[in-house]
Design an enzyme around this catalytic site. Structure first.
Site, PDB file in Angstrom:
ATOM      1  N   ASN A 196       7.317  51.595  24.799  1.00  0.00           N
ATOM      2  CA  ASN A 196       6.670  51.235  23.534  1.00  0.00           C
ATOM      3  C   ASN A 196       7.681  51.338  22.392  1.00  0.00           C
ATOM      4  OD1 ASN A 196       6.575  54.044  22.481  1.00  0.00           O
ATOM      5  ND2 ASN A 196       5.297  54.328  24.294  1.00  0.00           N
ATOM      6  N   ARG A 197       7.252  51.096  21.184  1.00  0.00           N
ATOM      7  CA  ARG A 197       8.161  50.948  20.042  1.00  0.00           C
ATOM      8  C   ARG A 197       8.599  52.277  19.397  1.00  0.00           C
ATOM      9  NH1 ARG A 197       5.496  47.996  15.715  1.00  0.00           N
ATOM     10  NH2 ARG A 197       7.533  48.149  14.736  1.00  0.00           N
TER      11      ARG A 197
END
Ligand code: C5P
Length: 211
Positions: free
Chosen positions: A22-23
């Site tokens: 994820n980011r």
């Protein structure tokens, strides 16, 4: 006090070169480690793969997957007074991991996934007098979900933010959060640097632990 802090994303490997992630960049978790050290606390940081440096006084355990985070939290839980789960732990992982790089000719277009362990729920029974803090990154109004997660995960505090805003959440130096407590109290903090947000979170924990 002794702070155990998790930070960054996890990577859930599909084969030696591919993963789900994820980011998260770890900025909020590292800011918390910094703020806790500056406030005179002992800090252990469990960090997913990020490109950040921790203060020299912080003992860092580098981890990759959600399973690694769980193992490391379990290993360090007895030591800590405060657990802050700032890591963006992946909720799903590939159901099987290949030891060799998968060939695209052998891969179907569908990936079978399984849930990762929920770390906060897994360690809830060993909580004792410790103070547990979670994070809730949501798109849109984060408060309903944050308040549900606070109860479901048995937390003392949850830090909620709307990660769809360009100046808050993932990969930026600022954050705009609402801090919710188990007794229903909440506090909307204005847009601040992540280091300032971290300082306020550490102060709120200190105040609650003193009571
Ligand atoms: O349920 P959700 O992933 O949104 O909850 C966020 C909080 O739960 C964060 O504090 C995160 O670190 C923690 N978490 C966890 N185990 C997981 C996923 C998230 O403890 N598998």
């Amino acid at each position: 006090m002794r702070f155990l802090i998790t930070a960054g994303p996890t990577r859930e490997m599909l084969d030696p070169v591919r993963f789900l992630s994820n980011r998260s960049t770890g900025k909020m978790g590292y800011a918390l480690a910094y703020a806790a050290v500056v406030a005179g606390h002992e800090v252990r940081l469990i960090s997913g793969p990020v490109s950040l440096a921790a203060p020299a006084a912080v003992k860092v355990s580098d981890v990759v997957s959600a399973a690694d985070v769980l193992n490391s939290v379990q290993d360090n839980l007895q030591w800590c007074d405060v657990l802050i789960m700032a890591a963006a732990v992946a909720d799903w992982r590939p159901a099987s991991v290949s030891a060799v790089k998968l060939k695209k000719s052998n891969m179907s277009g569908t990936l079978e996934l399984e849930r990762t362990p929920d770390i906060l729920k897994s360690v809830a029974k060993y909580k004792g007098g410790r103070f547990f803090v979670g994070f809730a990154a949501e798109t849109g109004d984060p408060l309903p979900e944050a308040s549900r997660k606070l109860k479901e995960k048995g937390l003392d505090m949850i830090v909620a933010n709307d990660v769809s805003q360009s100046d808050a959440g993932f990969a930026v130096d600022t954050n705009r959060v609402t801090v919710l407590f188990a007794n229903g109290d909440y506090d909307n903090l204005p847009l601040m640097s992540k280091v300032e947000v971290a300082k306020m979170i550490v102060e709120k924990i200190e105040n609650k632990m003193e009571k």
